[in-house]
Design a protein around this motif. Structure first.
Motif, short mmCIF file in Angstrom:
data_model
loop_
_atom_site.label_atom_id
_atom_site.label_comp_id
_atom_site.label_asym_id
_atom_site.label_seq_id
_atom_site.Cartn_x
_atom_site.Cartn_y
_atom_site.Cartn_z
N LEU A 1 22.52 -12.89 16.90
CA LEU A 1 22.06 -12.46 15.57
C LEU A 1 23.25 -12.35 14.63
CD1 LEU A 1 19.91 -11.39 13.60
CD2 LEU A 1 20.31 -9.11 14.50
N ARG B 1 23.62 -11.48 10.90
CA ARG B 1 22.81 -10.99 9.76
C ARG B 1 23.51 -11.43 8.47
NH1 ARG B 1 22.32 -6.19 13.41
NH2 ARG B 1 20.13 -5.58 13.53
N ARG C 1 20.60 -15.72 10.87
CA ARG C 1 19.31 -15.27 10.34
C ARG C 1 19.37 -15.25 8.81
NH1 ARG C 1 17.27 -9.30 11.23
NH2 ARG C 1 18.79 -8.92 9.60
N ASP D 1 17.26 -10.90 5.05
CA ASP D 1 16.15 -10.06 5.50
C ASP D 1 15.81 -8.89 4.56
OD1 ASP D 1 14.18 -8.84 7.00
OD2 ASP D 1 15.56 -7.92 8.40
N ARG E 1 10.45 -8.23 1.88
CA ARG E 1 11.66 -8.52 2.64
C ARG E 1 11.44 -9.72 3.56
NH1 ARG E 1 12.10 -4.37 7.77
NH2 ARG E 1 13.84 -5.78 8.15
N GLU F 1 9.13 -9.84 15.32
CA GLU F 1 9.35 -8.42 15.04
C GLU F 1 8.19 -7.82 14.26
OE1 GLU F 1 12.88 -7.90 12.63
OE2 GLU F 1 12.46 -9.68 11.45
N GLY G 1 12.92 -9.03 17.55
CA GLY G 1 13.60 -7.98 16.78
C GLY G 1 12.94 -6.67 17.18
N THR G 2 13.44 -6.09 18.25
CA THR G 2 12.73 -4.94 18.82
C THR G 2 12.89 -3.67 17.98
OG1 THR G 2 14.63 -4.74 20.26
CG2 THR G 2 12.64 -5.71 21.22
N ASN G 3 13.82 -3.69 17.02
CA ASN G 3 13.92 -2.51 16.14
C ASN G 3 12.67 -2.44 15.26
OD1 ASN G 3 16.53 -2.35 17.15
ND2 ASN G 3 17.41 -3.44 15.42
N ASP G 4 12.41 -3.52 14.55
CA ASP G 4 11.23 -3.53 13.68
C ASP G 4 9.94 -3.50 14.51
OD1 ASP G 4 11.92 -3.44 10.92
OD2 ASP G 4 12.93 -5.36 11.21
N ARG H 1 11.75 3.54 11.36
CA ARG H 1 13.03 3.51 12.08
C ARG H 1 14.12 4.21 11.28
NH1 ARG H 1 14.77 -2.86 11.57
NH2 ARG H 1 16.90 -2.11 11.88
N CYS I 1 17.24 -9.49 20.04
CA CYS I 1 18.40 -9.14 19.21
C CYS I 1 18.31 -7.74 18.61
CB CYS I 1 18.65 -10.20 18.15
SG CYS I 1 17.31 -10.34 16.97
N GLY I 2 17.28 -6.96 18.96
CA GLY I 2 17.25 -5.57 18.52
C GLY I 2 18.28 -4.76 19.31
#
Ligand code: PEP
Ligand code: MG
Length: 889
Positions: free
Chosen positions: A559, A561, A617, A620, A672, A751, A772-775, A785, A838-839
């Motif tokens: 990733l 960013r 990426r 975002d 976004r 994500e 994207g495990t965060n989102d 988050r 990539c989270g």
């Protein structure tokens, strides 16, 4: 239910039932090591105690009495005897070691009759009365909750009265008086006479030890160390015949590691005290001698100690941390457990034990705690620069690493200041288990008393925090919030630096340097790289980050960013101009400049990662994130209206209008990711072109570059196809311009929940997926988050609504199910589809285990977590291997 196990009945492996200490004592008894006879009350009894409103099961006591009778037979001593009394220690011990967090009582069984018998039997009244005063003190503290200071005061006064400095110089008369005053203290605390009969003492002690399971320090320790009920549920209690290290100068007690826990050197390491009992060493009240000196002072016992250590290591295949007592030349082992070591120690012992053929490579990898390896990536003092700083004191180097911060002398203040973001160095005379909360919020610990195995040292090492102990030249006055060394004074809030590797304390903030990777660490990473199946890539968006990640063993970037590149000081202005542009024409001019900058960024990163894939990426975040927030702008307008120029006011007014126009109530779910790419296609087009231009240039320079383009926030195949058509157009133009084929994979992040549910559709276009495990966690839980961790999540965890923070460790049942479904559906369309993560979870060992099982191709983590991810990935593979082998059998 069998509630009590004599040491020759217990199964050494059953730590859940017998606790780690109990299982260890049973196992040592089984392999015929010199353990004093005793028995264990199981953790099930503790559980039942709490389930039944803190009532001890009725049938426990007869079982205990039966085992006391067995102890009498084994030892030839008698419970409450006035000729040859049996005395015991009552020791807590849960399934997982929680050093010093629960209570223990020594010398139980002493009263006015048995102390007289002990005096006669040993012909050593000083010893007998010393044991008695220790018993009353510990019992008073643990069972009745009397403040230690009250006992300390009596002891200090008695020493003054007799004119001696050391506890061990107190004579019988002084000790008798101390005992009487101690009992008086207990009596005024409880309103009842101090319990005399050993039965009553034991019953009260058992209850107190069970209570300590739910004591504050035990609760904090379990919480901070994620010790959940399935890991340890309740404490066991070990009742062990006393072995006396305080029976004269041929007696001693000590704590020894079979190898050095600070650096892993294969030599016994520890400390002992002559004519003393265990708690003197652990509490750090007397500074013990290094165990090396025992070689001269007690050569026979030393030899026995060394050979016992070897025997234990051979048996447990793991360095041990033992407690021993020598009673008039006779050697006893009181405890063994796997040694807690810092990361350097773990790495060296893993490599050494393989060389010594004590363990296999697999076992050497599996015993590591991947998270701990981060310590090795810690800073040390810059010794060159340190010469310009004043060394104010020297103590014992107890836990390596360097830390700068402000001196704080009080535990509560250290907690509150640390929680508010201050870098705190906790400075205390000595630390006790109840001080542990402050360890978590401090960057380093400094004490004026204690040795390398004192409480502060053991806890700090386990946490990987720099620590100095026994800094005796420093006189600490916590009431006055200051410490003095000679004429120098350190006030609370003064900046100090501690060097936990050398034991030096400096005044001021000494510069630090980044760590070097040792050969042993490289060996471990090499073994792990060969063992693991998952690929490891990095989340990096600068050439430096990429360089570091590569050095640590990342094979590619998972990733990059690109928005971070717009945040650099030389870019932000340009990007703001872009957002403020009034026409498409104006926007395109700005984009050209940005394209050049992005292209050069990509070239640098791709060069560093030559030979490996770099996933770039596209933009975002929502555009308004790059503008000042409207509130700030309104304040600025007010200021300018008073003293600014007309032009400044007008410029600010325009930005404010745009910021208001772009503002969103819920930006995380707002305009976004791919949505920006669809509404401002020229931005994505510019970024895609920058990647193609970079790839073309690198191809001409014969650099093996493998950029991939990734689209964030995709929920729908039409979105993805829309961007793909821009990609196709730019690709055709670039190939025509450069007269070459340029291969750049085009993929999507997963994500958004809908993206995961329709992954089979996305797979038709996408050449790779990356979770994207965060989102995704945010979306699956509907937890913001940005806010959840600072608002309600800590309480959720405290109340056990959630076991772990799902933004840190993947929620296997919820988010994990979605991941599995998306993997299966995607691979149904494209069987070899590359699927990454990539989270933040890509650098978390527990989550890595899940991703291995879920069939991910790689995980991507921040550079400092790469070594952790490599080892965790190897462990995941080894764990899978061993499950398969078990199943076959
Ligand atoms: C994610 O959502 O997991 C991710 C990697 O993207 P970001 O953190 O940049 O939103
Ligand atoms: Mg995201």
């Amino acid at each position: 239910m069998k509630m009590v196990y004599f040491f020759d009945e217990g199964d050494g492996k059953n730590k859940k039932l017998l606790g780690g200490k109990g299982a260890g004592l049973c196992e040592m008894t089984r392999i015929k090591l010199p353990v004093p006879p005793g028995f264990t009350i199981t953790t099930d009894v503790c559980k039942s105690y709490y389930q039944n409103g803190k009532t001890i099961p009725k049938s426990l006591w007869p079982e205990v009495k039966k085992n006391i009778t067995k102890l009498e037979r084994k030892t030839g001593k008698k419970w409450n005897s006035d000729t040859n009394p049996l005395l015991v220690s009552v020791r807590s011990g849960a399934a997982i070691s929680m050093p010093g967090m629960m209570d223990t009582i020594l010398n139980l069984g002493l009263n006015e009759d048995t102390v007289t018998a002990l005096t006669k039997k040993t012909d050593n009244p000083r010893f007998a009365w010393d044991s008695y005063r220790r018993f009353v003190q510990l019992f008073g503290k643990v069972v009745f909750g009397v403040d230690d200071k009250k006992f300390d005061h009596v002891l200090e006064e008695a020493k003054k009265k007799q004119g001696v400095h050391a506890d061990s110089d107190l004579n019988e008369q002084s000790l008798r008086e101390i005992v009487s005053q101690y009992k008086q203290i207990c009596q005024s605390h409880t309103g009842k006479p101090f319990p005399m009969h050993p039965d009553e003492q034991l019953q009260l002690a058992v209850r107190a030890v069970f209570n300590s399971w739910m004591g504050e320090r035990a609760l904090v320790y379990r919480d901070k160390n994620h010790i959940t009920k399935d890991i340890a549920d309740g404490t066991a209690i070990n009742i062990v015949t006393m072995a006396f290290g305080n029976m004269g100068n041929d007696s001693a007690t000590g704590v020894v590691f079979t190898r050095n826990p600070g650096d892993g050197t294969n030599k016994i390491f520890g400390e002992y005290l002559v004519n003393a009992q265990g708690e003197d060493v652990v509490a750090g009240v007397r500074t013990p001698k290094p165990v090396d000196e025992m070689q001269k002072e007690m050569p026979k016992s030393y030899q026995l100690l060394v050979s016992t250590c070897k025997k234990l290591e051979k048996h447990y295949k793991e360095p041990q941390d033992i407690e021993f007592t020598i009673e008039q030349g006779k050697f006893y082992l009181l405890q063994t457990r796997s040694a807690k070591m810092n990361a350097a120690g773990m790495i060296k012992t893993s490599v050494d034990m393989v060389k010594e053929k004590l363990v296999t490579k697999e076992r050497a990898l599996l015993r590591l705690q991947p998270d701990q390896l981060e310590q090795l990536l810690h800073k040390t003092i810059d010794y060159e620069q340190a010469k310009q700083y004043k060394k104010v004191a020297k103590g014992i180097a107890a836990s390596p690493g360097a830390a700068s911060g402000v001196a704080v002398f009080d535990v509560k203040r250290a907690v509150s200041m640390g929680e508010n973001g201050a870098k705190v160095i906790l400075v205390r005379e000595e630390t006790k288990p109840e001080d542990v909360p402050a360890f978590f919020t401090s960057v380093g610990i400094l004490t004026s008393r204690g040795g390398k195995t004192s409480h502060a040292a053991v806890v700090a090492r386990g946490m990987g925090k720099p620590c100095i102990v026994g800094c005796s030249e420093m006189k600490i006055n916590s009431e006055a919030k200051q410490a003095t060394v000679g004429s120098a004074v350190i006030h609370e809030g003064d900046a100090i630096t501690i060097d936990g590797s050398q034991g030096d304390v400096y005044s001021g903030q000494v510069p630090t340097i980044e760590p070097q990777m040792t050969n042993d660490f490289k060996t471990i990473l090499d073994w792990a790289q060969k063992e693991k199946k998952l690929g490891i890539r990095a989340n990096a968006d600068t050439p430096d980050g990429a360089q570091l990640a590569r050095k640590y063993g990342a094979h590619g970037i998972g990733l990059c960013r690109t928005e971070r590149m717009f945040n650099a000081t030389d870019r932000l202005g340009l990007f703001v101009d872009l957002i403020m542009a009034k026409s498409l024409e104006e926007r395109k001019q700005r984009l050209e400049k940005l394209q050049e900058l992005q292209k050069s960024d990509f070239i640098q990163i791709l060069k560093v990662m030559e030979g490996y894939k770099v996933t770039i990426r596209l933009l975002d975040p929502p555009l308004h994130e790059f503008l000042p927030n409207p509130e700030e702008l309104i304040n600025k307008m007010h200021r300018l209206e008073k003293q600014g120029s007309q032009q400044e006011i007008e410029e600010t007014r325009i930005i404010l209008a745009r910021a208001k126009e772009l503002a969103e109530i819920n930006p995380m779910m707002g305009h976004r990711g791919v949505r920006v790419g669809i509404t401002y296609p020229e931005i994505y087009e510019m970024q895609i072109r920058a990647v193609f231009e970079a790839a073309a240039e690198l191809a001409k320079q014969k650099v093996n570059a493998y950029p991939q383009i990734m689209i964030p926030q995709v929920s729908n195949i039409t979105e993805l196809n829309h961007i793909k058509s821009i990609y196709n157009k730019v690709k055709a133009e670039a190939e025509a311009k450069h007269h070459m084929k340029i291969r750049i994979n085009f993929g999507t992040m997963l994500e958004v929940v809908r993206g995961c549910l329709t992954s089979h559709e996305l797979a038709e276009t996408a050449e790779f997926f990356s979770f994207g495990t965060n989102d995704l966690t945010q979306a699956v839980f509907s937890f913001s988050r940005e806010d959840a961790e600072g608002k309600f999540l800590p309480e959720y965890i405290e109340k056990e609504i959630l076991e772990r923070n799902p933004f840190q460790t993947l929620d296997v049942n919820g988010v994990g199910s979605l991941v599995k479904l998306a993997v299966a559906n995607g691979r149904r369309i494209k069987p070899g589809l590359e699927i990454g993560v990539c989270g933040e979870h890509g650098g978390d060992p527990n989550s890595i285990k899940f991703f291995h099982g879920a069939g991910a191709s790689y995980v991507s983590a921040s550079p400092h977590r790469i070594p952790i991810a490599i080892v965790a990935a190897a462990q995941a593979k080894l764990a899978e291997k061993s499950t398969k082998t078990k199943k076959k059998k």
